[in-house]
Write an enzyme that holds these catalytic residues in place. Structure first.
Site, short mmCIF file in Angstrom:
data_model
loop_
_atom_site.label_atom_id
_atom_site.label_comp_id
_atom_site.label_asym_id
_atom_site.label_seq_id
_atom_site.Cartn_x
_atom_site.Cartn_y
_atom_site.Cartn_z
N ASP A 54 -70.77 66.98 -72.75
CA ASP A 54 -71.17 65.59 -72.52
C ASP A 54 -71.79 64.98 -73.78
OD1 ASP A 54 -71.55 63.27 -71.15
OD2 ASP A 54 -73.19 63.99 -69.90
N ASN A 75 -62.79 60.74 -64.08
CA ASN A 75 -62.68 60.10 -65.41
C ASN A 75 -61.55 59.07 -65.49
OD1 ASN A 75 -63.69 63.05 -67.31
ND2 ASN A 75 -64.91 61.28 -66.70
C1 FPP Z 1 -68.00 63.47 -71.94
O1 FPP Z 1 -68.60 62.61 -72.87
C2 FPP Z 1 -66.72 63.91 -72.48
C3 FPP Z 1 -65.52 63.70 -71.87
C4 FPP Z 1 -65.37 63.01 -70.58
C5 FPP Z 1 -64.28 64.11 -72.53
C6 FPP Z 1 -64.35 65.50 -73.06
C7 FPP Z 1 -63.20 65.70 -73.90
C8 FPP Z 1 -63.20 66.33 -75.07
C9 FPP Z 1 -64.37 66.98 -75.68
C10 FPP Z 1 -61.92 66.46 -75.79
C11 FPP Z 1 -61.23 67.62 -75.19
C12 FPP Z 1 -60.15 68.01 -76.02
C13 FPP Z 1 -59.69 69.25 -76.11
C14 FPP Z 1 -58.60 69.45 -77.02
C15 FPP Z 1 -60.21 70.40 -75.35
P1 FPP Z 1 -68.82 61.08 -72.45
O2 FPP Z 1 -67.65 60.31 -72.95
O3 FPP Z 1 -69.07 60.98 -70.99
O4 FPP Z 1 -70.08 60.76 -73.29
P2 FPP Z 1 -71.27 59.75 -72.90
O5 FPP Z 1 -71.92 60.31 -71.67
O6 FPP Z 1 -72.15 59.79 -74.10
O7 FPP Z 1 -70.63 58.40 -72.67
#
Ligand code: FPP
Length: 232
Positions: A12, A60
């Site tokens: 996250d 998501n």
């Molecule tokens: C949460 O951060 C992250 C996600 C919903 C996406 C996770 C995806 C990746 C790390 C890329 C995966 C790729 C591979 C190749 C495994 P958020 O966007 O909710 O962050 P925030 O809470 O700060 O808005």
């Protein structure tokens, strides 16, 4: 010190990492994907047996379309490049989640990584894409029903075995970055006795040393699984 057999990570903070740098959220996901690769290498080196990464949840899809497509495109890219490179280190790749709602292209690359690594004996990498813990349980129940299962005899082993990654051990250590302290529908069944490790670090900044620290902290936990630990 005891190493957790099964580590889960809720990655996250990509969005906040990007916004803090005046960048588009997709730049946070890009950096976050790089972090994933570093942590997978470290998990192999630390002899973790199963690593489960929460990449994209059933919830998501409600994000803006361009953000959804930037995450899915990253997955498609890594499934054709870096993830295949891990197979050379013996990694067995497994998808957690409902693949039926993913595009034909993403399904192709997921199936490809699974097929190419089906006989691998090294660390199991479970990538959660279009995954929700409640959805996992419902799909497991539907699979039992499809086998004319006798629900009057239902037990934890039979249902647990039908869940995604059903032959993996339960989660020992669940890590969540970015300061949030919740499970967000990730492996809710498999985390029944998991230890939790929360850090304020945003996922793109999570280092290999930070991962090792989380694992070392796990080694100090007193796990009793409901037992009194001999205290009368
Ligand atoms: C949460 O951060 C992250 C996600 C919903 C996406 C996770 C995806 C990746 C790390 C890329 C995966 C790729 C591979 C190749 C495994 P958020 O966007 O909710 O962050 P925030 O809470 O700060 O808005």
């Amino acid at each position: 010190m005891a190493v957790p057999n099964h580590v889960g990570i809720i990655m996250d903070g990509n969005g906040r990492w990007a916004i803090g740098r005046d960048l588009a959220r997709k730049e946070g996901h890009k950096k976050g994907a790089n972090t994933c690769m570093d942590i997978i290498h470290t998990a192999i080196d630390q002899q973790v047996k199963v690593l489960s990464l929460y990449a994209f949840s059933t919830e998501n899809w409600t994000r803006p379309a361009d953000e959804v497509s930037s995450i899915i495109s990253l997955l498609d890219l890594y499934l054709q490049t870096e993830i295949l490179a891990f197979l050379k280190r013996g990694v067995k790749f497994v998808l957690l989640g409902d693949r039926s709602k993913l595009s034909a292209k993403t399904r192709f690359w997921l199936n490809n990584a699974e097929k190419l690594s089906v006989k691998n004996k090294g660390m199991k990498l479970q990538l959660a894409v279009n995954y929700g813990g409640k959805d996992d349980i419902i799909r497991g129940i539907k699979s039992l029903a499809a086998q004319q299962y006798d629900f009057s005899q239902i037990n934890e082993q039979d249902l647990g075995g039908m869940l995604d990654g059903g032959d993996s051990p339960p989660v020992d250590l669940m890590i969540r970055t970015s300061g949030e302290k919740r499970l967000s529908n990730f492996m809710i069944w498999q985390c029944a006795y998991a230890e939790f490790y929360f850090t304020d670090t945003l996922w793109p900044d999570f280092t290999q040393a930070a991962f090792i620290e989380a694992i070392n902290t796990f080694g100090l936990r007193d796990r009793r699984f409901g037992d009194s630990g001999g205290v009368s």
